[in-house]
Design a protein around this motif. Structure first.
Motif, mmCIF file in Angstrom:
data_model
loop_
_atom_site.group_PDB
_atom_site.id
_atom_site.type_symbol
_atom_site.label_atom_id
_atom_site.label_comp_id
_atom_site.label_asym_id
_atom_site.label_seq_id
_atom_site.Cartn_x
_atom_site.Cartn_y
_atom_site.Cartn_z
ATOM 1 N N LEU A 156 0.817 -1.205 0.000
ATOM 2 C CA LEU A 156 0.000 0.000 0.000
ATOM 3 C C LEU A 156 0.856 1.263 0.000
ATOM 4 C CD1 LEU A 156 -2.932 0.911 -0.019
ATOM 5 C CD2 LEU A 156 -2.909 0.917 2.473
ATOM 6 N N ARG A 157 2.097 1.166 0.499
ATOM 7 C CA ARG A 157 2.971 2.338 0.471
ATOM 8 C C ARG A 157 3.157 2.850 -0.956
ATOM 9 N NH1 ARG A 157 8.500 0.703 2.837
ATOM 10 N NH2 ARG A 157 8.184 -0.787 1.113
ATOM 11 N N THR A 158 3.350 1.916 -1.900
ATOM 12 C CA THR A 158 3.575 2.301 -3.296
ATOM 13 C C THR A 158 2.366 3.021 -3.874
ATOM 14 O OG1 THR A 158 5.005 0.372 -3.552
ATOM 15 C CG2 THR A 158 4.194 1.416 -5.565
ATOM 16 N N ILE A 159 1.162 2.488 -3.578
ATOM 17 C CA ILE A 159 -0.064 3.098 -4.110
ATOM 18 C C ILE A 159 -0.234 4.502 -3.551
ATOM 19 C CG2 ILE A 159 -2.545 2.813 -4.415
ATOM 20 C CD1 ILE A 159 -0.837 0.613 -5.664
ATOM 21 N N VAL A 160 -0.046 4.664 -2.241
ATOM 22 C CA VAL A 160 -0.199 5.978 -1.623
ATOM 23 C C VAL A 160 0.814 6.960 -2.204
ATOM 24 C CG1 VAL A 160 -0.054 7.251 0.546
ATOM 25 C CG2 VAL A 160 -1.169 5.017 0.500
ATOM 26 N N ALA A 161 2.051 6.522 -2.357
ATOM 27 C CA ALA A 161 3.089 7.408 -2.908
ATOM 28 C C ALA A 161 2.749 7.835 -4.332
ATOM 29 C CB ALA A 161 4.444 6.701 -2.864
ATOM 30 N N ASP A 162 2.243 6.903 -5.160
ATOM 31 C CA ASP A 162 1.886 7.244 -6.539
ATOM 32 C C ASP A 162 0.761 8.264 -6.593
ATOM 33 O OD1 ASP A 162 3.801 5.574 -7.502
ATOM 34 O OD2 ASP A 162 2.447 3.963 -8.099
ATOM 35 N N VAL A 163 -0.260 8.072 -5.754
ATOM 36 C CA VAL A 163 -1.398 8.998 -5.759
ATOM 37 C C VAL A 163 -0.955 10.382 -5.300
ATOM 38 C CG1 VAL A 163 -3.656 9.489 -4.737
ATOM 39 C CG2 VAL A 163 -3.097 7.160 -5.439
ATOM 40 N N VAL A 164 -0.124 10.453 -4.256
ATOM 41 C CA VAL A 164 0.353 11.743 -3.767
ATOM 42 C C VAL A 164 1.196 12.435 -4.837
ATOM 43 C CG1 VAL A 164 1.820 12.874 -2.059
ATOM 44 C CG2 VAL A 164 0.223 11.098 -1.336
ATOM 45 N N THR A 165 2.057 11.681 -5.534
ATOM 46 C CA THR A 165 2.859 12.260 -6.615
ATOM 47 C C THR A 165 1.972 12.844 -7.704
ATOM 48 O OG1 THR A 165 4.667 10.701 -6.194
ATOM 49 C CG2 THR A 165 4.609 11.752 -8.367
ATOM 50 N N ASP A 166 0.905 12.121 -8.047
ATOM 51 C CA ASP A 166 -0.025 12.609 -9.056
ATOM 52 C C ASP A 166 -0.672 13.921 -8.614
ATOM 53 O OD1 ASP A 166 -1.696 12.407 -11.437
ATOM 54 O OD2 ASP A 166 -3.318 11.871 -10.077
ATOM 55 N N PHE A 167 -1.050 14.019 -7.356
ATOM 56 C CA PHE A 167 -1.712 15.237 -6.885
ATOM 57 C C PHE A 167 -0.729 16.400 -6.751
ATOM 58 C CE2 PHE A 167 -5.464 12.797 -6.201
ATOM 59 C CZ PHE A 167 -6.492 13.714 -6.128
ATOM 60 N N ARG A 168 0.525 16.119 -6.464
ATOM 61 C CA ARG A 168 1.510 17.205 -6.440
ATOM 62 C C ARG A 168 1.656 17.832 -7.817
ATOM 63 N NH1 ARG A 168 5.830 13.897 -2.683
ATOM 64 N NH2 ARG A 168 5.050 14.647 -0.643
ATOM 65 N N THR A 169 1.475 17.016 -8.863
ATOM 66 C CA THR A 169 1.547 17.543 -10.227
ATOM 67 C C THR A 169 0.286 18.329 -10.566
ATOM 68 O OG1 THR A 169 2.910 15.661 -10.889
ATOM 69 C CG2 THR A 169 1.845 16.904 -12.646
ATOM 70 N N ARG A 170 -0.862 17.801 -10.144
ATOM 71 C CA ARG A 170 -2.137 18.435 -10.475
ATOM 72 C C ARG A 170 -2.386 19.696 -9.676
ATOM 73 N NH1 ARG A 170 -6.190 13.577 -9.661
ATOM 74 N NH2 ARG A 170 -7.632 15.353 -9.588
ATOM 75 N N ALA A 171 -1.871 19.760 -8.441
ATOM 76 C CA ALA A 171 -2.086 20.939 -7.585
ATOM 77 C C ALA A 171 -0.731 21.424 -7.082
ATOM 78 C CB ALA A 171 -3.009 20.586 -6.420
ATOM 79 N N PRO A 172 0.061 22.064 -7.950
ATOM 80 C CA PRO A 172 1.431 22.452 -7.568
ATOM 81 C C PRO A 172 1.481 23.493 -6.450
ATOM 82 C CG PRO A 172 0.823 23.409 -9.692
ATOM 83 C CD PRO A 172 -0.265 22.447 -9.333
#
Length: 428
Positions: free
Chosen positions: A255-271
């Motif tokens: 689950l760590r990988t999934i959470v990290a991927d989602v957070v990375t995606d949101f950092r791009t979408r909401a800089p």
């Protein structure tokens, strides 16, 4: 040849005859020492009789061998259609209409002279109206004789209420089915033209990207079309949930990988938003559907970003505890009033005063909680602690991963977090 005395038919013993016999004995024996005791017992019998007559249940006593009625309380007399106990001492069948007797006979098993186990229902026409009685039959022995005791409770009002509730439930279920069918059909009908519209807008935006006015207009149109596509997808998801058509494809994932991927995606979408992520050093293995986990996490981060005040960070951390792995998502928004917290997880449960200008149908958290529970997990709103809101998403922890499942997870995660195929479900 005369009939033997011991074979002579016995006179029926009624309450009145028994009482008169005792009183008569008392008058003739007024000087006897036991007269006071007899009077005391007679008073107790009269008190007990009064209690029987005041009870709301009809009580009828019959001989087991012949089903001849021996006694009945006041409600029992009403059930028999008799005005006094003097009209008793007749076969039970004689007090009922033929259709009523068929039902009652099935309850008492007159052919076998044995009571039926469990209650039965009997409809009676009395005093110009139909009443429904719930019957309880039992066999008792008094002295040397066996009796059948019939106890009947008037359940007419209860049956009426139950029937109304049943009709209301059926009506509500029919309305829910119609609503779900409408949502499903409408969503499918909207989905096809929306997909075509999105493709055309994307092509137009690419071609007019260099033109300030035209490019800006198409970009706005594209953004609104994508928002509409998300709403349509929400409606489709609700329709699938209500029809049990959600297909889960669980696999062993970290689950760590999934959470990290989602957070990375949101950092791009909401800089402009700071997403602070805290992960444990050891793996957090769960068995879950990767796409659905991303869907739940994306909804939580989307809401946190939407309702946090400008410049405030969103905190995400993952913890393992007592066989569970739990993801915490905390924002520093206006918070949620206690009296409205349960509304968040209901369909179309939007809190207008919290985010009046926020688009959406109020389906995101409802869908997310259903998806969490379908995977054996939970989605909760934690108790308020100062300013802001905290949601937790937990899943059962497993000891070690399945290697094949882990390989599938990597491919699924990459495919699911790239592009726009996975959209967060907005709750407001």
């Amino acid at each position: 040849m005369s009939k033997p005395i011991d074979e002579a038919p016995e006179e029926p013993v009624t309450w009145e005859s028994l009482r008169d016999a005792i009183i008569g004995l008392g008058k003739r024996s007024i000087r006897k020492s036991y007269y006071a005791t007899l009077q005391e017992h007679l008073t107790e019998l009269a008190r007990f009789r009064a209690l029987l007559d005041e009870t709301q249940e009809a009580i009828i006593v019959t001989e087991l061998s012949s089903l001849r009625v021996m006694d009945a309380n006041r409600k029992g007399l009403w059930m028999l259609g008799a005005s006094s106990t003097a009209q008793l001492c007749q076969p039970l069948e004689s007090f009922f209409a033929s259709d009523e007797w068929r039902v009652l006979e099935a309850c008492v098993h007159a052919s076998q002279r044995e009571p039926r186990t469990g209650p039965g229902l009997l409809s009676l026409q009395r005093e110009g109206e139909e009443r429904v009685l719930e019957l309880s039959i039992r066999q008792d022995t008094f002295g040397q004789r066996q009796y059948l005791v019939i106890i009947a409770r008037d359940v007419t009002e209860r049956m009426r209420i139950e029937q109304e509730l049943r009709r209301a439930k059926e009506s509500a279920e029919a309305a829910a089915r119609a609503k779900a069918q409408f949502l499903g059909i409408a969503s499918h009908e909207l989905r096809t033209p929306l997909t075509s519209l999105l493709l055309l807008l994307q092509q137009g935006a690419r071609r007019t990207g260099q033109e300030a006015c035209g490019g800006e207009l198409l970009t706005r149109m594209l953004r609104l079309a994508r928002r509409l596509a998300v709403l349509v997808e929400d409606l489709l998801e609700v329709s699938r949930l209500e029809h049990d058509r959600i297909v889960m494809r669980p696999m062993h994932i970290d689950l760590r990988t999934i959470v990290a991927d989602v957070v990375t995606d949101f950092r791009t979408r909401a800089p402009d938003r700071h997403f602070n992520l805290g992960l444990p050093s050891e793996p957090a293995y769960v068995e879950a559907d990767t796409t659905r986990v991303v869907q739940v996490l994306s909804n939580l981060l989307e809401n946190a970003d939407k309702y946090s005040r400008e410049g405030a960070p969103v905190e995400i951390r993952l913890e393992m505890m007592e066989g569970l792995v739990r993801v915490w998502v905390s924002d520093q928004g206006p918070g949620i009033p206690d009296e409205q917290r349960d509304l968040l997880f209901t369909p179309f449960g939007r809190l207008r005063e919290v985010g009046q200008d926020s688009p959406g149908l109020g389906l995101g958290l409802y869908i997310s909680r259903q998806l969490a529970e379908l995977q054996g997990g939970q989605l909760r709103l934690e108790p308020a602690d100062g300013r802001g809101t905290t949601f937790t998403f937990s899943l059962p922890l497993i000891s070690s991963p399945d290697r094949g499942g882990t390989e599938l997870q990597w491919g699924n995660t990459r495919a699911g977090t790239q592009g726009s195929s996975i959209q967060p479900h907005r709750n407001s």
